[in-house]
Enzyme design. Structure first.
Site, PDB file in Angstrom:
ATOM      1  N   ILE A 206      14.632 -64.693  21.177  1.00  0.00           N
ATOM      2  CA  ILE A 206      14.114 -64.568  19.793  1.00  0.00           C
ATOM      3  C   ILE A 206      15.041 -63.739  18.910  1.00  0.00           C
ATOM      4  O   ILE A 206      15.058 -63.910  17.690  1.00  0.00           O
ATOM      5  CB  ILE A 206      12.685 -63.985  19.815  1.00  0.00           C
ATOM      6  CG1 ILE A 206      11.943 -64.299  18.509  1.00  0.00           C
ATOM      7  CG2 ILE A 206      12.685 -62.474  20.093  1.00  0.00           C
ATOM      8  CD1 ILE A 206      10.446 -64.063  18.569  1.00  0.00           C
TER       9      ILE A 206
ATOM     10  N   VAL B 136      10.852 -57.987  25.342  1.00  0.00           N
ATOM     11  CA  VAL B 136      11.334 -58.466  24.028  1.00  0.00           C
ATOM     12  C   VAL B 136      11.503 -57.289  23.067  1.00  0.00           C
ATOM     13  O   VAL B 136      12.409 -57.284  22.231  1.00  0.00           O
ATOM     14  CB  VAL B 136      10.379 -59.558  23.466  1.00  0.00           C
ATOM     15  CG1 VAL B 136       9.031 -58.991  23.077  1.00  0.00           C
ATOM     16  CG2 VAL B 136      11.014 -60.282  22.302  1.00  0.00           C
ATOM     17  N   ASP B 137      10.696 -56.250  23.240  1.00  0.00           N
ATOM     18  CA  ASP B 137      10.792 -55.043  22.399  1.00  0.00           C
ATOM     19  C   ASP B 137      12.188 -54.421  22.554  1.00  0.00           C
ATOM     20  O   ASP B 137      12.883 -54.125  21.576  1.00  0.00           O
ATOM     21  CB  ASP B 137       9.701 -54.068  22.860  1.00  0.00           C
ATOM     22  CG  ASP B 137       9.479 -52.905  21.908  1.00  0.00           C
ATOM     23  OD1 ASP B 137       8.725 -51.998  22.272  1.00  0.00           O
ATOM     24  OD2 ASP B 137      10.062 -52.912  20.806  1.00  0.00           O
TER      25      ASP B 137
ATOM     26  N   VAL C 226       4.919 -57.683  30.543  1.00  0.00           N
ATOM     27  CA  VAL C 226       4.475 -56.392  31.108  1.00  0.00           C
ATOM     28  C   VAL C 226       2.960 -56.215  30.978  1.00  0.00           C
ATOM     29  O   VAL C 226       2.304 -55.663  31.851  1.00  0.00           O
ATOM     30  CB  VAL C 226       5.201 -55.235  30.364  1.00  0.00           C
ATOM     31  CG1 VAL C 226       4.583 -53.892  30.636  1.00  0.00           C
ATOM     32  CG2 VAL C 226       6.676 -55.242  30.716  1.00  0.00           C
TER      33      VAL C 226
HETATM   34  N1  APR Z   1      13.156 -63.412  23.398  1.00  0.00           N
HETATM   35  C1  APR Z   1      11.940 -64.004  23.451  1.00  0.00           C
HETATM   36  N2  APR Z   1      10.981 -63.664  24.330  1.00  0.00           N
HETATM   37  C2  APR Z   1      11.284 -62.681  25.216  1.00  0.00           C
HETATM   38  C3  APR Z   1      12.530 -62.010  25.229  1.00  0.00           C
HETATM   39  C4  APR Z   1      13.485 -62.417  24.261  1.00  0.00           C
HETATM   40  N3  APR Z   1      14.694 -61.832  24.180  1.00  0.00           N
HETATM   41  N4  APR Z   1      12.510 -61.082  26.236  1.00  0.00           N
HETATM   42  C5  APR Z   1      11.320 -61.197  26.837  1.00  0.00           C
HETATM   43  N5  APR Z   1      10.573 -62.156  26.240  1.00  0.00           N
HETATM   44  C6  APR Z   1       9.237 -62.656  26.575  1.00  0.00           C
HETATM   45  C7  APR Z   1       8.791 -62.468  28.002  1.00  0.00           C
HETATM   46  O1  APR Z   1       9.316 -63.511  28.829  1.00  0.00           O
HETATM   47  C8  APR Z   1       7.278 -62.614  27.826  1.00  0.00           C
HETATM   48  O2  APR Z   1       6.921 -63.988  27.888  1.00  0.00           O
HETATM   49  O3  APR Z   1       8.311 -61.929  25.807  1.00  0.00           O
HETATM   50  C9  APR Z   1       7.022 -62.109  26.389  1.00  0.00           C
HETATM   51  C10 APR Z   1       6.276 -60.797  26.301  1.00  0.00           C
HETATM   52  O4  APR Z   1       6.701 -59.963  27.374  1.00  0.00           O
HETATM   53  P1  APR Z   1       7.013 -58.399  27.141  1.00  0.00           P
HETATM   54  O5  APR Z   1       8.260 -58.270  26.370  1.00  0.00           O
HETATM   55  O6  APR Z   1       6.913 -57.760  28.487  1.00  0.00           O
HETATM   56  O7  APR Z   1       5.824 -57.897  26.189  1.00  0.00           O
HETATM   57  P2  APR Z   1       4.289 -57.605  26.518  1.00  0.00           P
HETATM   58  O8  APR Z   1       3.810 -58.337  27.721  1.00  0.00           O
HETATM   59  O9  APR Z   1       3.586 -57.822  25.212  1.00  0.00           O
HETATM   60  O10 APR Z   1       4.304 -56.057  26.897  1.00  0.00           O
HETATM   61  C11 APR Z   1       4.617 -55.140  25.885  1.00  0.00           C
HETATM   62  O11 APR Z   1       6.353 -54.165  27.163  1.00  0.00           O
HETATM   63  O12 APR Z   1       8.513 -54.048  26.499  1.00  0.00           O
HETATM   64  C12 APR Z   1       7.360 -53.338  26.575  1.00  0.00           C
HETATM   65  O13 APR Z   1       7.488 -51.834  24.708  1.00  0.00           O
HETATM   66  C13 APR Z   1       6.838 -52.990  25.199  1.00  0.00           C
HETATM   67  O14 APR Z   1       5.202 -51.529  26.119  1.00  0.00           O
HETATM   68  C14 APR Z   1       5.387 -52.793  25.520  1.00  0.00           C
HETATM   69  C15 APR Z   1       5.107 -53.885  26.535  1.00  0.00           C
END
Ligand code: APR
Length: 168
Positions: free
Chosen positions: A12, A34-35, A121
């Site tokens: 993204i 993704v964060d 996560v």
């Molecule tokens: N582009 C698009 N999607 C992504 C990317 C990327 N570069 N990196 C990861 N993802 C996807 C993952 O494959 C997953 O399907 O984003 C989706 C959400 O996963 P997470 O990033 O783990 O987010 P989430 O499950 O909402 O958990 C949020 O994780 O990173 C920490 O700071 C964040 O504490 C928060 C928690």
């Protein structure tokens, strides 16, 4: 009639739209997944602006500039941590999509790209999350004409094939 919701398999942080949505945590101070990718790609200015926002509640959304990202803005939203589905997780996930779209509307944005919020996560079941996301966007599109382009960006195969089948 609205153009179809667009589905992309990829990163993204590379998508050139008015806003990309970040699956953040309540601190808004960055993290993994993704964060982490968004903060790395945007550069330090993003964290400096996020520090001024005083965090974000689950289901809420806040907007910042996009800095070095191709996207003009980042809409940060905090998804629910899955806890068995008995702590209002489904409604909170709905609110993430609804409040992100509301911010896009308020800023008259023409395009917005969503990751699969909470499905990493935060362990929200992927199929249920996909159904909630698609339903919320279709509901929004029945009421409003902008953003004209709404994209889902999937980073993992499982999410991509789920969305592909649900959007057919
Ligand atoms: N582009 C698009 N999607 C992504 C990317 C990327 N570069 N990196 C990861 N993802 C996807 C993952 O494959 C997953 O399907 O984003 C989706 C959400 O996963 P997470 O990033 O783990 O987010 P989430 O499950 O909402 O958990 C949020 O994780 O990173 C920490 O700071 C964040 O504490 C928060 C928690």
């Amino acid at each position: 009639m609205h153009p179809e919701i667009e589905l992309i398999f990829g990163d993204i942080t590379q998508i050139n739209v008015d806003a990309i949505v970040n699956a953040a945590n309540k601190s808004l101070l960055g993290g993994g997944g993704v964060d982490g990718a968004i903060h790395r790609a945007a550069g330090p200015g993003l964290l400096i602006e996020c520090r001024e926002l005083n965090g974000c509640d689950t289901g809420e959304a806040k907007i910042t500039q996009g800095y070095h990202l191709p996207a003009k803005y980042v809409i940060h939203t905090v998804g629910p941590i899955w806890n068995g589905g008995i702590f209002n997780e489904k409604n909170l996930l709905k609110n993430c999509y609804k409040n992100s779209l509301k911010l896009a509307l308020e800023h008259d944005l023409k395009s917005i790209a969503f990751p699969n919020i909470s499905t990493g996560v935060y362990r929200f079941p992927k199929e249920e999350a996909a159904k909630i996301a698609i339903a919320e966007i279709r509901k929004f599109q029945k009421q409003f004409d902008t953003p004209e382009r709404i994209l889902f960006v999937c980073f993992d195969e499982e999410n991509y094939s789920l969305y592909h089948n649900l959007l057919k």
